[in-house]
Motif scaffolding. Structure first.
Motif, mmCIF file in Angstrom:
data_model
loop_
_atom_site.group_PDB
_atom_site.id
_atom_site.type_symbol
_atom_site.label_atom_id
_atom_site.label_comp_id
_atom_site.label_asym_id
_atom_site.label_seq_id
_atom_site.Cartn_x
_atom_site.Cartn_y
_atom_site.Cartn_z
ATOM 1 N N ILE A 71 0.844 -1.192 0.000
ATOM 2 C CA ILE A 71 0.000 0.000 0.000
ATOM 3 C C ILE A 71 0.881 1.244 0.000
ATOM 4 N N ASP A 72 0.565 2.206 -0.865
ATOM 5 C CA ASP A 72 1.235 3.509 -0.812
ATOM 6 C C ASP A 72 0.213 4.615 -1.028
ATOM 7 N N GLN A 73 0.521 5.795 -0.498
ATOM 8 C CA GLN A 73 -0.428 6.913 -0.525
ATOM 9 C C GLN A 73 0.338 8.228 -0.622
ATOM 10 N N LYS A 75 -0.308 12.419 -0.130
ATOM 11 C CA LYS A 75 -1.196 13.491 0.331
ATOM 12 C C LYS A 75 -0.570 14.826 -0.003
ATOM 13 N N VAL A 85 -5.878 13.483 -0.107
ATOM 14 C CA VAL A 85 -5.226 12.310 -0.688
ATOM 15 C C VAL A 85 -5.327 12.425 -2.200
ATOM 16 N N ARG A 88 -3.596 6.873 -4.195
ATOM 17 C CA ARG A 88 -3.508 5.708 -3.307
ATOM 18 C C ARG A 88 -3.491 4.472 -4.182
ATOM 19 N N THR A 109 -6.820 1.443 -7.067
ATOM 20 C CA THR A 109 -6.408 2.832 -6.918
ATOM 21 C C THR A 109 -7.420 3.584 -6.063
ATOM 22 N N LEU A 110 -7.215 4.872 -5.974
ATOM 23 C CA LEU A 110 -8.107 5.723 -5.193
ATOM 24 C C LEU A 110 -9.527 5.703 -5.749
#
Length: 163
Positions: A71-73, A75, A85, A88, A109-110
């Motif tokens: 998982i990566d995000q 902001k 955000v 993601r 994805t987001l």
């Protein structure tokens, strides 16, 4: 001469105000440095090769240890506003139980996320609520203020201590 100084001061002011509104970017979670989780090959890679190339997963499935999540995000925050955000990515790598070979690689994805409505109400507890008088007078007659002879010899009390 005065115009040049005025233009220089104006340019410096504009440059300062433009950089003050630049977004502050924060990266969290898995960061692909040498390998990307999307490059995992189905049917050829195993748990050991995935761990060697990507490292430990961000999380594993609660009910099935053969599902790993990377998982990566990202902001962004502008000035005093709340962070937003912007990106993601969740990569779920599923392994076969017996052979530990990669079965599937799913990328979300987001846009795949769902907004969950949070309900802030409290669940009422069953039981009796005490009034102020019941709380104040509840300990009357229980003898908590007077020393008790039965407390002698209890670990943590000093001999002759009459508190």
């Amino acid at each position: 001469m005065f115009r040049r100084v005025a233009y220089a001061a104006l340019a410096a002011g504009l440059l300062t105000s433009a950089t003050a509104c630049a977004p502050i970017t924060t990266y969290s979670g898995f960061q692909a440095i040498e390998a990307n989780p999307k490059d995992v090959k189905v049917g050829t890679d195993t748990k050991s090769t995935v761990r060697a190339s990507l490292g430990s997963p961000s999380a594993t499935s609660t009910f099935d240890p053969n599902v790993w999540f990377y998982i990566d995000q990202v902001k962004e925050r502008v000035a005093f506003r709340r962070p937003v955000v912007t990106s993601r990515n969740v990569v779920a790598v599923t392994f076969d139980k017996d052979s530990e070979v990669v079965k599937t690689v799913d990328t979300m994805t987001l846009k795949d996320g769902k907004v969950i409505a949070f309900n802030g109400r409290e669940t009422p507890t069953r039981g009796r609520e005490l009034t102020i008088l019941e709380q104040l007078l509840g300990n009357v007659g229980r003898g908590g203020m007077l020393p008790n002879a039965d407390d002698e010899g209890i670990p943590g009390t000093r001999p002759g201590d009459r508190r």
